[in-house]
Design a protein around this motif. Structure first.
Motif, PDB file in Angstrom:
ATOM      1  N   ASP A  24      13.149  14.898  42.675  1.00 53.13           N
ATOM      2  CA  ASP A  24      14.475  14.768  43.283  1.00 53.13           C
ATOM      3  C   ASP A  24      15.349  15.988  43.017  1.00 53.13           C
ATOM      4  O   ASP A  24      16.213  16.329  43.821  1.00 53.13           O
ATOM      5  CB  ASP A  24      15.183  13.510  42.768  1.00 53.13           C
ATOM      6  CG  ASP A  24      14.568  12.234  43.321  1.00 53.13           C
ATOM      7  OD1 ASP A  24      13.731  12.322  44.249  1.00 53.13           O
ATOM      8  OD2 ASP A  24      14.939  11.154  42.832  1.00 53.13           O
ATOM      9  N   SER A  25      15.103  16.670  41.915  1.00 48.22           N
ATOM     10  CA  SER A  25      15.918  17.838  41.568  1.00 48.22           C
ATOM     11  C   SER A  25      15.766  18.972  42.579  1.00 48.22           C
ATOM     12  O   SER A  25      16.599  19.867  42.636  1.00 48.22           O
ATOM     13  CB  SER A  25      15.547  18.343  40.173  1.00 48.22           C
ATOM     14  OG  SER A  25      14.178  18.731  40.141  1.00 48.22           O
ATOM     15  N   GLU A  26      14.715  18.929  43.403  1.00 45.63           N
ATOM     16  CA  GLU A  26      14.510  19.962  44.421  1.00 45.63           C
ATOM     17  C   GLU A  26      15.206  19.641  45.742  1.00 45.63           C
ATOM     18  O   GLU A  26      15.169  20.433  46.668  1.00 45.63           O
ATOM     19  CB  GLU A  26      13.016  20.171  44.665  1.00 45.63           C
ATOM     20  CG  GLU A  26      12.300  20.822  43.509  1.00 45.63           C
ATOM     21  CD  GLU A  26      10.859  21.137  43.820  1.00 45.63           C
ATOM     22  OE1 GLU A  26      10.470  21.113  45.004  1.00 45.63           O
ATOM     23  OE2 GLU A  26      10.104  21.405  42.870  1.00 45.63           O
ATOM     24  N   ILE A  27      15.841  18.485  45.840  1.00 40.59           N
ATOM     25  CA  ILE A  27      16.534  18.104  47.071  1.00 40.59           C
ATOM     26  C   ILE A  27      17.865  18.847  47.133  1.00 40.59           C
ATOM     27  O   ILE A  27      18.657  18.796  46.204  1.00 40.59           O
ATOM     28  CB  ILE A  27      16.776  16.580  47.130  1.00 40.59           C
ATOM     29  CG1 ILE A  27      15.449  15.832  47.107  1.00 40.59           C
ATOM     30  CG2 ILE A  27      17.582  16.225  48.379  1.00 40.59           C
ATOM     31  CD1 ILE A  27      15.596  14.334  46.966  1.00 40.59           C
ATOM     32  N   ASP A  28      18.086  19.544  48.234  1.00 41.43           N
ATOM     33  CA  ASP A  28      19.330  20.297  48.430  1.00 41.43           C
ATOM     34  C   ASP A  28      20.374  19.368  49.043  1.00 41.43           C
ATOM     35  O   ASP A  28      20.270  18.976  50.196  1.00 41.43           O
ATOM     36  CB  ASP A  28      19.093  21.489  49.350  1.00 41.43           C
ATOM     37  CG  ASP A  28      20.359  22.280  49.626  1.00 41.43           C
ATOM     38  OD1 ASP A  28      21.390  22.025  48.968  1.00 41.43           O
ATOM     39  OD2 ASP A  28      20.316  23.163  50.499  1.00 41.43           O
ATOM     40  N   LEU A  29      21.363  18.980  48.260  1.00 45.22           N
ATOM     41  CA  LEU A  29      22.420  18.086  48.720  1.00 45.22           C
ATOM     42  C   LEU A  29      23.727  18.826  49.004  1.00 45.22           C
ATOM     43  O   LEU A  29      24.770  18.209  49.193  1.00 45.22           O
ATOM     44  CB  LEU A  29      22.677  16.999  47.662  1.00 45.22           C
ATOM     45  CG  LEU A  29      21.480  16.129  47.287  1.00 45.22           C
ATOM     46  CD1 LEU A  29      21.838  15.196  46.148  1.00 45.22           C
ATOM     47  CD2 LEU A  29      20.981  15.358  48.484  1.00 45.22           C
ATOM     48  N   SER A  30      23.660  20.141  49.081  1.00 39.88           N
ATOM     49  CA  SER A  30      24.875  20.942  49.203  1.00 39.88           C
ATOM     50  C   SER A  30      25.649  20.670  50.491  1.00 39.88           C
ATOM     51  O   SER A  30      26.862  20.868  50.532  1.00 39.88           O
ATOM     52  CB  SER A  30      24.537  22.429  49.113  1.00 39.88           C
ATOM     53  OG  SER A  30      23.690  22.815  50.190  1.00 39.88           O
ATOM     54  N   ASP A  31      24.968  20.213  51.555  1.00 42.35           N
ATOM     55  CA  ASP A  31      25.674  19.958  52.809  1.00 42.35           C
ATOM     56  C   ASP A  31      25.983  18.474  53.011  1.00 42.35           C
ATOM     57  O   ASP A  31      26.395  18.050  54.075  1.00 42.35           O
ATOM     58  CB  ASP A  31      24.877  20.491  53.996  1.00 42.35           C
ATOM     59  CG  ASP A  31      23.536  19.801  54.159  1.00 42.35           C
ATOM     60  OD1 ASP A  31      23.080  19.141  53.202  1.00 42.35           O
ATOM     61  OD2 ASP A  31      22.938  19.936  55.241  1.00 42.35           O
ATOM     62  N   MET A  32      25.798  17.679  51.972  1.00 37.35           N
ATOM     63  CA  MET A  32      26.028  16.238  52.058  1.00 37.35           C
ATOM     64  C   MET A  32      27.227  15.857  51.189  1.00 37.35           C
ATOM     65  O   MET A  32      27.245  16.167  49.997  1.00 37.35           O
ATOM     66  CB  MET A  32      24.788  15.492  51.562  1.00 37.35           C
ATOM     67  CG  MET A  32      24.887  14.001  51.660  1.00 37.35           C
ATOM     68  SD  MET A  32      23.341  13.274  51.100  1.00 37.35           S
ATOM     69  CE  MET A  32      23.982  11.818  50.320  1.00 37.35           C
TER      70      MET A  32
END
Length: 91
Positions: A24-32
Motif C-alpha cells: 500500500d505504501s507504493e500507492i500514489d494518493l497525491s491527487d486524491m
C-alpha cells in the motif's frame, strides 16, 4: 515537469496479482483528497438504475460494427447513447 515524470514506473501494465502484491505504501494518493468526517457527512449513496431488461433488437450491421470496434462494453455504450437521446427528448 519533464517528460520522464509522465512515464509510468513500469514498462507494461501490471496484472491483477502484481497489483495486489504491491505494498500500500507504493500507492500514489497525491491527487486524491483526504476523506474526512465532513466528506462522509455529505456523502450519499447512489443506487444503480433499475435492472436492465433483456430483449432482442435488430440493428443495422454498420451500427453494431461501429460500437464493437470500440472494444468490450459495446452494449453498455449503445445503452448510454440511447439513454442520452431519451433524456434529451424528455426535456
Amino acid at each position: 515537469m519533464n517528460e520522464e515524470n509522465l512515464k509510468p514506473p513500469y514498462s507494461r501494465p501490471l496484472t491483477a496479482k502484481e497489483l495486489a502484491d504491491r505494498p500500500d505504501s507504493e500507492i500514489d494518493l497525491s491527487d486524491m483528497p483526504e476523506l474526512t468526517d465532513e466528506w462522509f457527512a455529505k456523502a450519499r449513496v447512489i443506487y444503480p438504475h433499475e435492472r436492465k431488461q433483456q430483449l432482442t433488437v435488430r440493428l443495422d450491421a454498420d451500427v453494431v460494427e461501429f460500437f464493437k470496434a470500440k472494444g468490450k462494453g459495446y452494449q453498455t455504450r449503445m445503452n448510454e447513447v440511447l439513454k442520452t437521446y431519451v433524456d434529451a427528448m424528455r426535456k
